[in-house]
Design a protein around this motif. Structure first.
Motif, mmCIF file in Angstrom:
data_model
loop_
_atom_site.group_PDB
_atom_site.id
_atom_site.type_symbol
_atom_site.label_atom_id
_atom_site.label_comp_id
_atom_site.label_asym_id
_atom_site.label_seq_id
_atom_site.Cartn_x
_atom_site.Cartn_y
_atom_site.Cartn_z
ATOM 1 N N UNK A 187 0.803 -1.236 0.000
ATOM 2 C CA UNK A 187 0.000 0.000 0.000
ATOM 3 C C UNK A 187 0.826 1.271 0.000
ATOM 4 N N UNK A 188 2.014 1.247 0.589
ATOM 5 C CA UNK A 188 2.808 2.468 0.646
ATOM 6 C C UNK A 188 3.194 2.946 -0.746
ATOM 7 N N UNK A 189 3.600 2.010 -1.599
ATOM 8 C CA UNK A 189 3.972 2.366 -2.971
ATOM 9 C C UNK A 189 2.745 2.847 -3.740
ATOM 10 N N UNK A 190 1.638 2.104 -3.619
ATOM 11 C CA UNK A 190 0.413 2.489 -4.322
ATOM 12 C C UNK A 190 -0.066 3.859 -3.871
ATOM 13 N N UNK A 191 0.024 4.134 -2.579
ATOM 14 C CA UNK A 191 -0.433 5.414 -2.057
ATOM 15 C C UNK A 191 0.427 6.573 -2.560
ATOM 16 N N UNK A 192 1.726 6.346 -2.679
ATOM 17 C CA UNK A 192 2.613 7.409 -3.188
ATOM 18 C C UNK A 192 2.284 7.735 -4.642
ATOM 19 N N UNK A 193 2.033 6.697 -5.433
ATOM 20 C CA UNK A 193 1.674 6.931 -6.835
ATOM 21 C C UNK A 193 0.340 7.658 -6.924
ATOM 22 N N UNK A 194 -0.630 7.225 -6.109
ATOM 23 C CA UNK A 194 -1.951 7.866 -6.111
ATOM 24 C C UNK A 194 -1.844 9.332 -5.708
ATOM 25 N N UNK A 195 -1.013 9.608 -4.705
ATOM 26 C CA UNK A 195 -0.848 10.997 -4.252
ATOM 27 C C UNK A 195 -0.266 11.854 -5.367
ATOM 28 N N UNK A 196 0.699 11.312 -6.085
ATOM 29 C CA UNK A 196 1.290 12.048 -7.216
ATOM 30 C C UNK A 196 0.241 12.306 -8.296
ATOM 31 N N UNK A 197 -0.672 11.362 -8.482
ATOM 32 C CA UNK A 197 -1.713 11.500 -9.500
ATOM 33 C C UNK A 197 -2.920 12.293 -9.000
ATOM 34 N N UNK A 198 -2.964 12.561 -7.692
ATOM 35 C CA UNK A 198 -4.087 13.271 -7.064
ATOM 36 C C UNK A 198 -5.392 12.500 -7.299
ATOM 37 N N UNK A 199 -5.361 11.218 -6.950
ATOM 38 C CA UNK A 199 -6.549 10.368 -7.045
ATOM 39 C C UNK A 199 -6.689 9.605 -5.734
ATOM 40 N N UNK A 200 -7.898 9.070 -5.451
ATOM 41 C CA UNK A 200 -8.055 8.261 -4.242
ATOM 42 C C UNK A 200 -7.099 7.077 -4.271
ATOM 43 N N UNK A 201 -6.396 6.790 -3.180
ATOM 44 C CA UNK A 201 -5.421 5.701 -3.186
ATOM 45 C C UNK A 201 -6.037 4.328 -3.293
#
Length: 321
Positions: free
Chosen positions: A179-193
């Motif tokens: 989840x940490x990697x997925x959340x970082x990518x989502x944050x960069x994309x500004x989408x729900x993680x």
């Protein structure tokens, strides 16, 4: 470990769906401490492909042989995916990939390509609600689930419309790298993680009032009084009909019963209030005619596969719960 990713294109590719895959797997985020995927855009139909956006083309030096080394092969939507035939070489490459342990992912109508390769047989799959019936007719050995965001039938992952492709891509990252990697990518994309795959597609299909010759005025009244308890008898009186006649006409003109119609409208209103206001769930329940937060939650989960608080967080961020 997921290291090598390829997205394979057909003529008429949709740039947004292609961009979804490129955004998640194709960007170098090593400056944030994230792994860099060996990523390639592959053409199944020559070095230059048209898109469904006028004048925009995509070119790539990679052919189908590049798929042989991929851990994940993504198939984005293309303009003619629903009814066309596909290059046999592409279908063979997809089957070989699954046989050697790779995953395949479809975004929106890319699911038709996986079906043509026989990869949906005996599996559940997601589809955009507009394509669900056509997919089920063309591939009767699959179980189409038209109301969900994505389905993970490892090694085959299928997603519904455009934004659901983001959810499916992040799901794969979360599954493989945490989840940490997925959340970082989502944050960069500004989408729900994270949006769960079983969550319903957010579909609002307004009723075509022009076809409601005899119950149209009653529908307007029902929309304006969603917070009130009404019976078929009361609605029939407003329509100047006998209850049985009203119920029959309502079914003919709307395709559903008065109870189901008003329930759907109440859920839609609850969605709007959760997205656009700070009202409490209790207040939303009162305004939408559900009465209590527990009743709202029950019907919301049944209709959308998620809770009111989770829905609000998905649209407005964790602080909005």
């Amino acid at each position: 470990m997921l290291r090598n990713v390829a997205t394979v294109l057909l003529d008429g590719v949709h740039p947004f769906e292609l961009g979804v895959v490129c955004e998640v797997f194709g960007l170098d985020r090593s400056d944030e401490g994230l792994s860099v995927y060996d990523f390639a855009v592959v053409s199944a139909e020559g070095p230059a492909l048209s898109t469904h956006v006028g004048g925009l083309t995509v070119s790539t030096p990679y052919g189908l042989d590049r798929l042989e080394e991929a851990d994940l092969i993504a198939v984005p939507a293309s303009d003619a995916n629903v009814g066309r035939d596909y290059p046999p070489e592409l279908l063979d490459a997809l089957r070989r990939a699954v046989d050697r342990g790779a995953r395949v992912l479809s975004v929106c109508s890319g699911v038709f390509v996986l079906g043509a390769a026989g990869l949906l047989d005996g599996r559940r799959c997601a589809a955009h609600w507009r394509h669900a019936d056509a997919l089920a007719r063309r591939f009767p050995r699959t179980r189409v689930e038209p109301d969900v965001l994505y389905v993970d039938e490892d090694p085959v992952i299928t997603s519904a419309g455009t934004a659901a492709g983001i959810d499916a891509c992040l799901h794969i990252v979360r599954k493989e790298q945490g989840p940490e990697v997925a959340n970082k990518i989502a944050r960069r994309m500004v989408v729900p993680p994270h949006r769960d795959g079983g969550q319903a597609q957010y579909i609002e299909r307004p009723l075509p009032r022009d076809s409601c010759d005899t119950v149209g005025e009653v529908l307007v009244w029902m929309e304006q009084h969603l917070d009130e308890e009404v019976t078929v008898e009361q609605l029939a009186t407003r329509a100047l009909m006998a209850p049985r006649t009203f119920a029959r006409r309502f079914q003919q003109e709307t395709g559903t019963t008065p109870y189901r119609w008003i329930l759907r409208q109440r859920v839609l209103l609850a969605q709007e209030l959760l997205e656009g206001t700070d009202e409490t769930v209790d207040a939303v329940a009162a305004r939408t005619g559900f009465g209590t937060a527990a009743a709202l939650r029950h019907q919301f989960v049944r209709a959308l596969g998620t809770t009111p608080n989770a829905y609000r967080r998905a649209f407005r961020g964790p602080q909005a719960a």
